[in-house]
Motif scaffolding. Structure first.
Motif, PDB file in Angstrom:
ATOM      1  N   ILE A   1       0.831  -1.208   0.000  1.00 17.87           N
ATOM      2  CA  ILE A   1       0.000   0.000   0.000  1.00 17.87           C
ATOM      3  C   ILE A   1       0.870   1.265   0.000  1.00 17.87           C
ATOM      4  N   PRO A   2       1.978   1.328   0.791  1.00 15.34           N
ATOM      5  CA  PRO A   2       2.859   2.503   0.666  1.00 15.34           C
ATOM      6  C   PRO A   2       3.412   2.676  -0.754  1.00 15.34           C
ATOM      7  N   GLY A   3       3.722   1.565  -1.424  1.00 16.33           N
ATOM      8  CA  GLY A   3       4.187   1.617  -2.814  1.00 16.33           C
ATOM      9  C   GLY A   3       3.100   2.141  -3.739  1.00 16.33           C
ATOM     10  N   ALA A   4       1.848   1.716  -3.475  1.00 15.81           N
ATOM     11  CA  ALA A   4       0.719   2.180  -4.281  1.00 15.81           C
ATOM     12  C   ALA A   4       0.470   3.664  -4.043  1.00 15.81           C
ATOM     13  N   ARG A   5       0.628   4.098  -2.787  1.00 13.75           N
ATOM     14  CA  ARG A   5       0.443   5.519  -2.471  1.00 13.75           C
ATOM     15  C   ARG A   5       1.450   6.367  -3.245  1.00 13.75           C
ATOM     16  N   GLN A   6       2.690   5.892  -3.306  1.00  7.92           N
ATOM     17  CA  GLN A   6       3.727   6.625  -4.038  1.00  7.92           C
ATOM     18  C   GLN A   6       3.399   6.678  -5.534  1.00  7.92           C
TER      19      GLN A   6
ATOM     20  N   GLY B   1       1.584  10.632  -9.828  1.00 11.76           N
ATOM     21  CA  GLY B   1       0.796  10.858 -11.036  1.00 11.76           C
ATOM     22  C   GLY B   1       0.884   9.767 -12.080  1.00 11.76           C
ATOM     23  N   HIS B   2       1.128   8.517 -11.662  1.00  9.69           N
ATOM     24  CA  HIS B   2       1.212   7.415 -12.628  1.00  9.69           C
ATOM     25  C   HIS B   2      -0.147   6.750 -12.884  1.00  9.69           C
ATOM     26  N   VAL B   3      -1.152   7.063 -12.058  1.00 13.66           N
ATOM     27  CA  VAL B   3      -2.438   6.354 -12.110  1.00 13.66           C
ATOM     28  C   VAL B   3      -3.542   7.280 -12.601  1.00 13.66           C
ATOM     29  N   THR B   4      -4.420   6.714 -13.459  1.00 14.75           N
ATOM     30  CA  THR B   4      -5.571   7.478 -13.939  1.00 14.75           C
ATOM     31  C   THR B   4      -6.868   6.810 -13.465  1.00 14.75           C
TER      32      THR B   4
ATOM     33  N   VAL C   1      -3.205   3.152 -16.184  1.00 13.40           N
ATOM     34  CA  VAL C   1      -1.854   3.695 -16.024  1.00 13.40           C
ATOM     35  C   VAL C   1      -1.694   4.852 -16.997  1.00 13.40           C
ATOM     36  N   ARG C   2      -1.066   5.903 -16.544  1.00  7.58           N
ATOM     37  CA  ARG C   2      -0.842   7.082 -17.391  1.00  7.58           C
ATOM     38  C   ARG C   2      -0.077   6.684 -18.652  1.00  7.58           C
ATOM     39  N   ASN C   3      -0.421   7.287 -19.760  1.00  9.00           N
ATOM     40  CA  ASN C   3       0.156   6.912 -21.048  1.00  9.00           C
ATOM     41  C   ASN C   3       1.560   7.503 -21.219  1.00  9.00           C
ATOM     42  N   ARG C   4       2.481   6.997 -20.400  1.00  7.22           N
ATOM     43  CA  ARG C   4       3.892   7.386 -20.478  1.00  7.22           C
ATOM     44  C   ARG C   4       4.726   6.127 -20.323  1.00  7.22           C
ATOM     45  N   ASP C   5       5.865   6.083 -20.983  1.00  7.15           N
ATOM     46  CA  ASP C   5       6.716   4.886 -20.925  1.00  7.15           C
ATOM     47  C   ASP C   5       7.153   4.587 -19.490  1.00  7.15           C
ATOM     48  N   GLY C   6       7.550   5.624 -18.766  1.00  3.05           N
ATOM     49  CA  GLY C   6       8.021   5.426 -17.395  1.00  3.05           C
ATOM     50  C   GLY C   6       6.952   4.819 -16.500  1.00  3.05           C
ATOM     51  N   SER C   7       5.724   5.306 -16.639  1.00  2.00           N
ATOM     52  CA  SER C   7       4.615   4.803 -15.826  1.00  2.00           C
ATOM     53  C   SER C   7       4.316   3.345 -16.152  1.00  2.00           C
ATOM     54  N   ARG C   8       4.272   3.032 -17.440  1.00  2.00           N
ATOM     55  CA  ARG C   8       3.952   1.658 -17.864  1.00  2.00           C
ATOM     56  C   ARG C   8       5.034   0.679 -17.417  1.00  2.00           C
ATOM     57  N   LYS C   9       6.312   1.068 -17.568  1.00  2.00           N
ATOM     58  CA  LYS C   9       7.411   0.182 -17.166  1.00  2.00           C
ATOM     59  C   LYS C   9       7.376  -0.084 -15.664  1.00  2.00           C
ATOM     60  N   LEU C  10       7.064   0.934 -14.903  1.00  2.00           N
ATOM     61  CA  LEU C  10       6.992   0.812 -13.443  1.00  2.00           C
ATOM     62  C   LEU C  10       5.914  -0.189 -13.037  1.00  2.00           C
ATOM     63  N   VAL C  11       4.738  -0.055 -13.619  1.00  2.00           N
ATOM     64  CA  VAL C  11       3.616  -0.948 -13.278  1.00  2.00           C
ATOM     65  C   VAL C  11       3.878  -2.363 -13.788  1.00  2.00           C
TER      66      VAL C  11
ATOM     67  N   ASN D   1     -10.826   6.835 -14.703  1.00  2.00           N
ATOM     68  CA  ASN D   1     -11.745   7.261 -15.785  1.00  2.00           C
ATOM     69  C   ASN D   1     -11.048   8.200 -16.773  1.00  2.00           C
ATOM     70  N   GLY D   2      -9.770   7.895 -17.053  1.00  2.00           N
ATOM     71  CA  GLY D   2      -9.025   8.654 -18.065  1.00  2.00           C
ATOM     72  C   GLY D   2      -8.348   9.917 -17.564  1.00  2.00           C
ATOM     73  N   ARG D   3      -8.562  10.288 -16.302  1.00  2.00           N
ATOM     74  CA  ARG D   3      -7.944  11.502 -15.748  1.00  2.00           C
ATOM     75  C   ARG D   3      -6.937  11.134 -14.668  1.00  2.00           C
ATOM     76  N   VAL D   4      -5.808  11.826 -14.638  1.00  2.00           N
ATOM     77  CA  VAL D   4      -4.785  11.563 -13.625  1.00  2.00           C
ATOM     78  C   VAL D   4      -5.321  11.986 -12.258  1.00  2.00           C
ATOM     79  N   VAL D   5      -5.265  11.048 -11.302  1.00  2.00           N
ATOM     80  CA  VAL D   5      -5.678  11.339  -9.921  1.00  2.00           C
ATOM     81  C   VAL D   5      -4.475  11.089  -9.025  1.00  2.00           C
ATOM     82  N   SER D   6      -4.053  12.111  -8.292  1.00  2.00           N
ATOM     83  CA  SER D   6      -2.861  11.978  -7.444  1.00  2.00           C
ATOM     84  C   SER D   6      -3.215  12.027  -5.959  1.00  2.00           C
ATOM     85  N   ILE D   7      -4.459  11.677  -5.618  1.00  2.00           N
ATOM     86  CA  ILE D   7      -4.914  11.689  -4.228  1.00  2.00           C
ATOM     87  C   ILE D   7      -5.133  10.247  -3.776  1.00  2.00           C
TER      88      ILE D   7
END
Length: 202
Positions: free
Chosen positions: A105-110, A115-118, A139-149, A120-126
């Motif tokens: 869960i701490p990893g998920a919070r980070q 800003g790696h998670v969306t 997952v946000r449409n960025r290479d870094g975000s996808r590789k991380l997940v 309904n298509g919008r980035v939510v950082s809360i």
């Protein structure tokens, strides 16, 4: 009181298995400290406090946050303890963890904070965002975000996906189909004791 940032295995030794806090298992089976091996009978207050601390540490909440969740659960019809667990399980950071996108869960919070998670298509950082049935988590449409997940998906925190969630590993998209049922809560906790603990304070 701020969120706990100290050694996690110390908490696991004190409170027992907390699947959301860490994947490591302690080498010693007794609580930490000078008197860890000296067994003593716990008072009723100590038993309730321990259950409350399990909930707080597993979901990474401050005391103030947990108290607010208890107050919110009381206003909803039904069993206060079960409503409390549902509110905590439907948090965005916990949902990301249960989908396997983060090892803890701490990893998920980070992951959410950065800003790696969306939703309904919008980035939510809360991290405390309350997921609702029908929400699509991606997952946000960025290479870094996808590789991380993708790296996290190889070693998910929990093996079984709860019945209220579905996840497509190819597209990295998950969906919330309903509200979590009590039997799918991974944490071994007596939620009634937590409600009793707060009944004198809230």
């Amino acid at each position: 009181m701020a969120r706990y940032r100290g050694p996690r295995l110390r908490i696991v030794r004190r409170l027992g298995d907390l699947p959301g806090l860490t994947r490591k298992s302690p080498r010693r089976a007794y609580p930490p400290g000078q008197h860890g091996q000296a067994r003593k009978k716990k008072s009723e207050y100590a038993v309730r406090l321990e259950e409350k601390q399990k909930l707080r540490m597993n979901y990474g909440l401050s005391e103030k946050q947990l108290r607010r969740y208890v107050q919110k659960a009381r206003r909803v019809t039904g069993s206060t303890g079960q409503v409390l667990l549902q509110l905590l399980e439907m948090r965005l950071d916990n949902t990301v963890f249960r989908l396997g996108m983060a090892p803890t869960i701490p990893g998920a919070r980070q992951l959410v904070n950065h800003g790696h998670v969306t939703v309904n298509g919008r980035v939510v950082s809360i991290p405390s965002y309350q997921c609702k049935p029908g929400d699509v988590i991606g997952v946000r449409n960025r290479d870094g975000s996808r590789k991380l997940v993708e790296a996290n998906l190889q070693y998910p925190g929990l093996a079984n996906l709860p019945s209220h969630l579905e996840f497509d590993k190819n597209t990295l998209v998950g969906k919330v189909n309903g509200v979590v049922q009590r039997e799918w809560v991974a944490l071994q906790v007596n939620e009634l004791l937590v409600v009793e603990y707060y009944s004198r304070l809230v």
